[in-house]
Design a protein around this motif. Sequence first.
Motif, PDB file in Angstrom:
ATOM      1  N   GLU A 186       1.169  -1.161  -0.097  1.00  0.00           N
ATOM      2  CA  GLU A 186      -0.090  -0.417  -0.225  1.00  0.00           C
ATOM      3  C   GLU A 186       1.153   1.438   0.147  1.00  0.00           C
ATOM      4  OE1 GLU A 186      -1.971   0.176   4.053  1.00  0.00           O
ATOM      5  OE2 GLU A 186      -0.707  -1.048   4.236  1.00  0.00           O
ATOM      6  N   LEU A 187      -0.079   2.270  -0.720  1.00  0.00           N
ATOM      7  CA  LEU A 187       1.204   3.793  -0.388  1.00  0.00           C
ATOM      8  C   LEU A 187       1.147   4.800   1.124  1.00  0.00           C
ATOM      9  CD1 LEU A 187       1.978   6.074  -1.547  1.00  0.00           C
ATOM     10  CD2 LEU A 187      -0.158   6.571  -2.348  1.00  0.00           C
ATOM     11  N   GLY A 188       2.040   4.895   1.367  1.00  0.00           N
ATOM     12  CA  GLY A 188       2.172   5.403   2.807  1.00  0.00           C
ATOM     13  C   GLY A 188       3.710   7.067   2.520  1.00  0.00           C
ATOM     14  N   SER A 189       3.819   7.089   3.323  1.00  0.00           N
ATOM     15  CA  SER A 189       4.129   8.179   2.993  1.00  0.00           C
ATOM     16  C   SER A 189       5.725   8.144   4.236  1.00  0.00           C
ATOM     17  CB  SER A 189       4.146  10.173   4.435  1.00  0.00           C
ATOM     18  OG  SER A 189       3.608   9.566   5.141  1.00  0.00           O
ATOM     19  N   ALA A 190       6.709   8.001   4.309  1.00  0.00           N
ATOM     20  CA  ALA A 190       7.706   8.388   5.072  1.00  0.00           C
ATOM     21  C   ALA A 190       8.234   8.930   6.293  1.00  0.00           C
ATOM     22  CB  ALA A 190       9.488   8.733   4.531  1.00  0.00           C
ATOM     23  N   GLY A 191       7.976   8.173   7.063  1.00  0.00           N
ATOM     24  CA  GLY A 191       8.439   8.640   9.092  1.00  0.00           C
ATOM     25  C   GLY A 191       9.674   9.312   8.955  1.00  0.00           C
ATOM     26  N   ALA A 192      10.347   9.689  10.161  1.00  0.00           N
ATOM     27  CA  ALA A 192      11.636  10.909  10.059  1.00  0.00           C
ATOM     28  C   ALA A 192      12.296   9.981  10.306  1.00  0.00           C
ATOM     29  CB  ALA A 192      11.459  11.693  11.533  1.00  0.00           C
TER      30      ALA A 192
ATOM     31  N   ARG B  64      -6.460   8.161   5.159  1.00  0.00           N
ATOM     32  CA  ARG B  64      -6.249   8.726   6.802  1.00  0.00           C
ATOM     33  C   ARG B  64      -7.849   9.434   6.380  1.00  0.00           C
ATOM     34  NH1 ARG B  64      -4.184   7.461  11.175  1.00  0.00           N
ATOM     35  NH2 ARG B  64      -6.309   7.497  11.464  1.00  0.00           N
ATOM     36  N   LEU B  65      -7.861  10.562   5.386  1.00  0.00           N
ATOM     37  CA  LEU B  65      -9.471  10.807   4.876  1.00  0.00           C
ATOM     38  C   LEU B  65      -9.850  11.289   3.482  1.00  0.00           C
ATOM     39  CD1 LEU B  65      -7.724  14.419   6.438  1.00  0.00           C
ATOM     40  CD2 LEU B  65      -9.089  13.126   7.460  1.00  0.00           C
ATOM     41  N   GLN B  66     -10.504  11.940   3.500  1.00  0.00           N
ATOM     42  CA  GLN B  66     -11.544  11.565   1.957  1.00  0.00           C
ATOM     43  C   GLN B  66     -11.829  12.931   1.462  1.00  0.00           C
ATOM     44  OE1 GLN B  66     -13.836   8.525   1.814  1.00  0.00           O
ATOM     45  NE2 GLN B  66     -13.354   8.304  -0.559  1.00  0.00           N
ATOM     46  N   ARG B  79      -8.336   1.182   4.665  1.00  0.00           N
ATOM     47  CA  ARG B  79      -8.012  -0.012   3.578  1.00  0.00           C
ATOM     48  C   ARG B  79      -8.769  -1.307   3.475  1.00  0.00           C
ATOM     49  NH1 ARG B  79      -2.510   2.834   2.752  1.00  0.00           N
ATOM     50  NH2 ARG B  79      -2.527   5.050   1.601  1.00  0.00           N
ATOM     51  N   MET B  80      -9.520  -1.445   2.251  1.00  0.00           N
ATOM     52  CA  MET B  80     -10.150  -2.953   1.763  1.00  0.00           C
ATOM     53  C   MET B  80      -8.788  -3.086   0.496  1.00  0.00           C
ATOM     54  SD  MET B  80     -13.086  -1.452  -1.191  1.00  0.00           S
ATOM     55  CE  MET B  80     -12.970   0.222  -1.142  1.00  0.00           C
ATOM     56  N   GLY B  81      -8.474  -4.533   1.629  1.00  0.00           N
ATOM     57  CA  GLY B  81      -8.020  -5.484   0.951  1.00  0.00           C
ATOM     58  C   GLY B  81      -7.941  -5.935  -0.153  1.00  0.00           C
ATOM     59  N   VAL B  82      -7.695  -6.170  -1.412  1.00  0.00           N
ATOM     60  CA  VAL B  82      -7.982  -5.950  -2.523  1.00  0.00           C
ATOM     61  C   VAL B  82      -7.259  -7.177  -3.025  1.00  0.00           C
ATOM     62  CG1 VAL B  82      -9.491  -4.664  -3.766  1.00  0.00           C
ATOM     63  CG2 VAL B  82      -7.378  -4.227  -4.816  1.00  0.00           C
ATOM     64  N   SER B  83      -7.102  -8.291  -4.023  1.00  0.00           N
ATOM     65  CA  SER B  83      -6.160  -9.372  -4.509  1.00  0.00           C
ATOM     66  C   SER B  83      -6.081  -9.204  -5.830  1.00  0.00           C
ATOM     67  CB  SER B  83      -6.889 -10.248  -3.943  1.00  0.00           C
ATOM     68  OG  SER B  83      -6.761 -11.834  -5.008  1.00  0.00           O
ATOM     69  N   VAL B  84      -4.354  -9.148  -6.208  1.00  0.00           N
ATOM     70  CA  VAL B  84      -3.819  -9.063  -7.361  1.00  0.00           C
ATOM     71  C   VAL B  84      -2.706 -10.443  -7.391  1.00  0.00           C
ATOM     72  CG1 VAL B  84      -4.115  -6.496  -7.449  1.00  0.00           C
ATOM     73  CG2 VAL B  84      -2.081  -7.291  -6.317  1.00  0.00           C
ATOM     74  N   GLY B  85      -3.114 -10.450  -8.668  1.00  0.00           N
ATOM     75  CA  GLY B  85      -1.663 -11.518  -8.681  1.00  0.00           C
ATOM     76  C   GLY B  85      -1.315 -12.430  -8.297  1.00  0.00           C
ATOM     77  N   ALA B 229      -4.848   4.319  -5.134  1.00  0.00           N
ATOM     78  CA  ALA B 229      -4.116   4.791  -3.970  1.00  0.00           C
ATOM     79  C   ALA B 229      -4.668   4.746  -2.357  1.00  0.00           C
ATOM     80  CB  ALA B 229      -3.089   5.148  -4.221  1.00  0.00           C
ATOM     81  N   ASP B 230      -5.338   5.510  -2.708  1.00  0.00           N
ATOM     82  CA  ASP B 230      -5.640   6.291  -1.134  1.00  0.00           C
ATOM     83  C   ASP B 230      -7.506   5.027  -0.405  1.00  0.00           C
ATOM     84  OD1 ASP B 230      -8.217   6.611  -3.107  1.00  0.00           O
ATOM     85  OD2 ASP B 230      -8.959   7.793  -2.398  1.00  0.00           O
ATOM     86  N   THR B 231      -7.923   4.114  -1.312  1.00  0.00           N
ATOM     87  CA  THR B 231      -8.752   3.116  -1.128  1.00  0.00           C
ATOM     88  C   THR B 231      -8.092   1.990  -0.532  1.00  0.00           C
ATOM     89  OG1 THR B 231      -9.948   2.833  -2.804  1.00  0.00           O
ATOM     90  CG2 THR B 231     -10.369   4.485  -0.795  1.00  0.00           C
TER      91      THR B 231
END
Lengths: 253, 253
Positions: A186-192, B64-66, B79-85, B229-231
């Motif tokens: 999943e997408l995230g952002s780097a911590g310090a 975290r936000l929308q 986030r919902m898990g979606v299976s790929v590959g 990527a957000d969800t």
Amino acid sequence: MGTTQLETVPEPKYWHLKTVLTEALDSEFSVGEILPNERDLAARFGVARATLRQALEQLELEGRLQRRRGVGTTVAPPRMGVSVGSEQHAWPGGPHDAWHAVDCRLEVPPAALAEPLVIAADEAVHVVRRSRVSRGQPVASELLYIPAASVPDLSGIDAPSGAARARAVLRELQRMELERQENAVELGSAGADEARELDRLPGAPVLVVTTRYIARGRTAALSVATYRADTCRLTFGDSGGVEIHHGPERQAS
Amino acid sequence: MGTTQLETVPEPKYWHLKTVLTEALDSEFSVGEILPNERDLAARFGVARATLRQALEQLELEGRLQRRRGVGTTVAPPRMGVSVGSEQHAWPGGPHDAWHAVDCRLEVPPAALAEPLVIAADEAVHVVRRSRVSRGQPVASELLYIPAASVPDLSGIDAPSGAARARAVLRELQRMELERQENAVELGSAGADEARELDRLPGAPVLVVTTRYIARGRTAALSVATYRADTCRLTFGDSGGVEIHHGPERQAS
DNA sequence: TAGTGGTCTAGACCACCCT
DNA sequence: GGGTGGTCTAGACCACTAA
């Protein structure tokens, strides 16, 4: 008035800018080449610096540019493929492991990880920190959470911490038979701290790969690996991965 | 002066804001709850609106936000898990396929895809557009590139385009035996059309999953799927994936 | 020390959604 | 029409790098 009004949707300036810059990168720039600075570029396109930056930020997100404070903006090389979660079902620290152990401490993991680890919220686990380098560049930083129950015979180890202890813990882990592993990206952002290790600024976009190693029906270890999203393309499954090239993009001399 | 100066590194305001907001989300807000608007929030924290937005953007990136123009900012569900590959080596369009075909046209693919498809730069291929919905929400949009050589017996199909033809093409594809598939994930940003299909604004961050289907030693099909990527949290490998929860975050009534 | 990208401000207007 | 987030401006100062 009678002017034809087909321009129903005025495209945002930064979006148009991004398109123009993408085409310029494809045709007129070489990998590693330095772009004009932001103030000059903004003036050249007749926009405010903030607007130009919005376009540059997107291009950096897509791995086309690399920006470094105090240095400048350069054309990024194509993303490198790094393989994750291969089908070979191997414990971390195995013979063909791309990681290298840095440290090991005994700590209480973040509360969010207590459930997947199947431990009490205040139970300490072994936390192994590892890093991964590809083509001379740091690409990922990992925290491996290993419940004490997964490495019961650790009494003979003398190293109290550090890389030696980390390797010893991983050796112990490999004595169990690995049942299977579950992966997620999943997408995230780097911590310090991750940012420091990845040579990026805090908040930089990262791909977070979570791997649950399962043995004897229990979670034997949990890995949370953060990869630089700007430079990495994660490959998994049978092997290899697909190479996508952009434009001509000659190599800089 | 004699003031103790432990504040060696002044943390950026937006970074600190993000921390404060994260804690507030974990403890004081429910999923689906509406936050105060940006102007009020900025005033409350004593910063400019642009600075507040920098923090909100990061939180949106982390799922975290929308935020929705004209509506407001709400607390996003996990986030919902979606299976790929998955490891099951199946052709697209098979019996347990999460996708549904939308359209099929004969087009020349982007130049960057000619090489992995092993076709001439100006050769047209079948382009099947598919979409994927999970929990009533669009989560991914896919373009499947299928060289004519992979579906030789397509003459009996009468539908010239549309979903019916798409399904027919996929049926034809399944007559070959699939050798293996190669997968890759990377970060991208939504184009104008993908954005529309995913119900996001152009430029929204997406996870691009590229899959190469290989049969008889050749690339029989190439899939480029863009996931929100957000969800989404993409799961792959043996099965399942790891559930990570944030704070308490009660469900909104 | 000069030049770069990173942060921040205080405004303005626009596109969109709801009622 | 009123309120929301999205875009844009023209400045300012700061943190970092390299010469």
